[in-house]
Design a protein around this motif. Structure first.
Motif, mmCIF file in Angstrom:
data_model
loop_
_atom_site.group_PDB
_atom_site.id
_atom_site.type_symbol
_atom_site.label_atom_id
_atom_site.label_comp_id
_atom_site.label_asym_id
_atom_site.label_seq_id
_atom_site.Cartn_x
_atom_site.Cartn_y
_atom_site.Cartn_z
ATOM 1 N N ARG A 15 1.054 -1.144 0.100
ATOM 2 C CA ARG A 15 -0.110 0.033 -0.099
ATOM 3 C C ARG A 15 0.732 1.107 -0.048
ATOM 4 O O ARG A 15 0.673 2.226 -0.689
ATOM 5 C CB ARG A 15 -0.918 0.072 1.155
ATOM 6 N N GLY A 16 2.043 1.392 0.788
ATOM 7 C CA GLY A 16 2.923 2.342 0.849
ATOM 8 C C GLY A 16 3.459 2.669 -0.439
ATOM 9 O O GLY A 16 3.750 3.712 -0.974
ATOM 10 N N GLU A 17 3.904 1.462 -1.172
ATOM 11 C CA GLU A 17 4.461 1.835 -2.441
ATOM 12 C C GLU A 17 3.521 2.162 -3.537
ATOM 13 O O GLU A 17 3.802 3.031 -4.365
ATOM 14 C CB GLU A 17 4.866 0.412 -3.197
ATOM 15 N N ARG A 18 2.294 1.915 -3.405
ATOM 16 C CA ARG A 18 1.170 2.409 -4.338
ATOM 17 C C ARG A 18 0.862 3.880 -4.152
ATOM 18 O O ARG A 18 0.668 4.506 -5.229
ATOM 19 C CB ARG A 18 0.060 1.563 -4.299
ATOM 20 N N ARG A 19 1.015 4.039 -2.824
ATOM 21 C CA ARG A 19 0.894 5.695 -2.456
ATOM 22 C C ARG A 19 1.773 6.348 -3.048
ATOM 23 O O ARG A 19 1.645 7.611 -3.702
ATOM 24 C CB ARG A 19 0.532 5.849 -1.013
ATOM 25 N N ALA A 20 3.011 5.981 -2.692
ATOM 26 C CA ALA A 20 4.179 6.484 -3.122
ATOM 27 C C ALA A 20 4.087 6.753 -4.873
ATOM 28 O O ALA A 20 4.629 7.575 -5.202
ATOM 29 C CB ALA A 20 5.464 6.007 -2.767
ATOM 30 N N LEU A 21 3.991 5.601 -5.464
ATOM 31 C CA LEU A 21 3.922 5.823 -6.771
ATOM 32 C C LEU A 21 2.783 6.496 -7.433
ATOM 33 O O LEU A 21 3.014 7.437 -8.313
ATOM 34 C CB LEU A 21 3.568 4.361 -7.258
ATOM 35 N N THR A 57 2.914 13.996 -9.497
ATOM 36 C CA THR A 57 4.250 14.956 -9.736
ATOM 37 C C THR A 57 4.541 15.005 -10.857
ATOM 38 O O THR A 57 4.942 16.083 -11.760
ATOM 39 C CB THR A 57 5.333 14.552 -8.728
ATOM 40 N N TRP A 88 1.623 9.283 -5.859
ATOM 41 C CA TRP A 88 2.161 10.708 -5.615
ATOM 42 C C TRP A 88 3.235 10.900 -6.652
ATOM 43 O O TRP A 88 3.459 12.216 -7.340
ATOM 44 C CB TRP A 88 2.718 11.063 -4.455
ATOM 45 N N ALA A 89 4.030 10.120 -7.073
ATOM 46 C CA ALA A 89 5.030 10.353 -7.983
ATOM 47 C C ALA A 89 4.359 10.496 -9.323
ATOM 48 O O ALA A 89 4.984 11.385 -10.177
ATOM 49 C CB ALA A 89 6.103 9.097 -8.199
#
Length: 363
Positions: free
Chosen positions: A16-22, A28, A24-25
């Protein structure tokens, strides 16, 4: 067993953290692309809309010339057409406009038609403290300033054409790309956009439809109004009918009033200089043919009736687009409004489905 459950929960949280980071990336990256594209965004949008409008021509040429040469032929033909139209407008407004201004200055003398107009208008303005002599002097000053500004007008047109070269370049490049690869772009967007594929396809289809209809409706209706107005000026004896017809075509881009900015004063002036029949005919022609026929016969045939915005919403989109984006808002405003309404419709559809599912579960 507890270790396995803990490891599974940790793996799920990490995913989930990776999906959220991806996510936001990706946001951006999209913002960075939009920032970089913004200086040439108008050219890209214009080229895309031109490609949508000329897609039927491309499909007809494709079996004979192939995809590559069909797209290139359409781009070259469009470039030559735009160059000819802009060059013709520049010549009309600078050359013919200057000659007409000099004729107007000469007509301000005693016995001239301009003097008759000033005299007729002066009867009204004299009640407001502006006598006919002062009104004539101001008219001469205005005519002289317009004639003197012809050279600067030419320089302005050349400067605008020079600054628009980059926009035109990206418009032609975008047009060529969209003609050849639109289907691939639409399919790729279905994989990238965070929406269901059918929703993404519906949004792209709406963008294509409204972009094509907006461009055809704006440009096609403007050309039609210019040609009809030119014929009206010719039959009523207005001097330089081609010049005033071109001015009517350009004025048709102005929301609410449009080509009436040109044919209405022309009809009034004809009446004031002693030609009431011709002036009345010009006003009738402008109202019925240039106005009503263009708006209710020609424009609907160019745009098509399916999925059109209500007139009030279209009017708000035009005025708001011009206020925010300037002249280019005549196209950006309606396109943005249509896409926004399409998104809201998709949201409403999804909300109805969720409510229906909840009712089924509760039942």
């Amino acid at each position: 067993m507890e270790r396995d459950e803990g490891s599974t929960e940790t793996a799920v949280e990490a995913a989930r953290g990776e999906r959220r980071a991806l996510g936001w990336a990706a946001i951006t990256a999209a913002a960075a692309v939009a920032l970089l594209v913004m200086p040439v965004g108008v050219g890209i949008l214009l080229g895309t809309l031109l490609a949508f409008a000329l897609q039927p021509v491309f499909e007809r040429l494709k079996p004979r010339l192939g995809v590559k040469w069909s797209a290139l032929a359409i781009v070259v033909a469009t470039l030559l057409t735009l160059g000819g139209v802009l060059g013709g407008l520049a010549w009309l407004f600078v050359s013919e406009g200057t000659a007409l201004t000099r004729e107007w200055m000469a007509s301000l003398g005693p016995g001239g038609p301009g003097h008759a107009v000033i005299t007729a208008v002066g009867r009204v303005t004299s009640r407001m403290g502006v006598p006919p002599d002062e009104l004539a002097a101001r008219a001469r000053e205005l005519a002289e300033s317009v004639a003197a500004g012809a050279a600067s007008m030419a320089a302005t047109i050349v400067g605008a054409a020079t600054s628009g070269v980059l926009t035109l370049l990206f418009a032609m490049l975008s047009m060529h790309f969209i003609l050849r690869h639109w289907r691939a772009v639409a399919l790729g967007a279905q994989e990238v956009f965070p929406l269901r594929p059918d929703y993404t396809a519906a949004l792209f289809a709406e963008f294509r439809r409204v972009g094509r209809s907006t461009l055809l409706g704006t440009v096609g209706s403007g050309i039609a109004q210019g040609l009809l107005a030119t014929f009206g000026f010719w039959i009523t004896g207005v001097p330089e009918p081609a010049l005033f017809g071109a001015a009517a075509a350009v004025a048709s881009l102005v929301p609410a009033v449009g080509a009436a900015l040109v044919w209405l004063p022309a009809g009034i002036v004809l009446i004031l200089v002693g030609h009431p029949v011709r002036g009345t005919l010009e006003l009738a022609w402008g109202t019925v043919v240039v106005g009503l026929v263009s708006d209710y016969v020609i424009r609907p045939r160019l745009v098509g009736g399916a999925g059109r915005l209500p007139p009030l919403v279209t009017f708000v989109a035009l005025l708001g687009g011009v206020q925010v984006f300037g002249l280019k808002g005549l196209i950006i405003g309606p396109v943005t409004m249509s896409l926004a309404i399409a998104v809201l419709r998709l949201y409403a559809t999804e909300a109805r489905k969720r409510r229906a599912d909840l009712l089924e579960l509760e039942g």
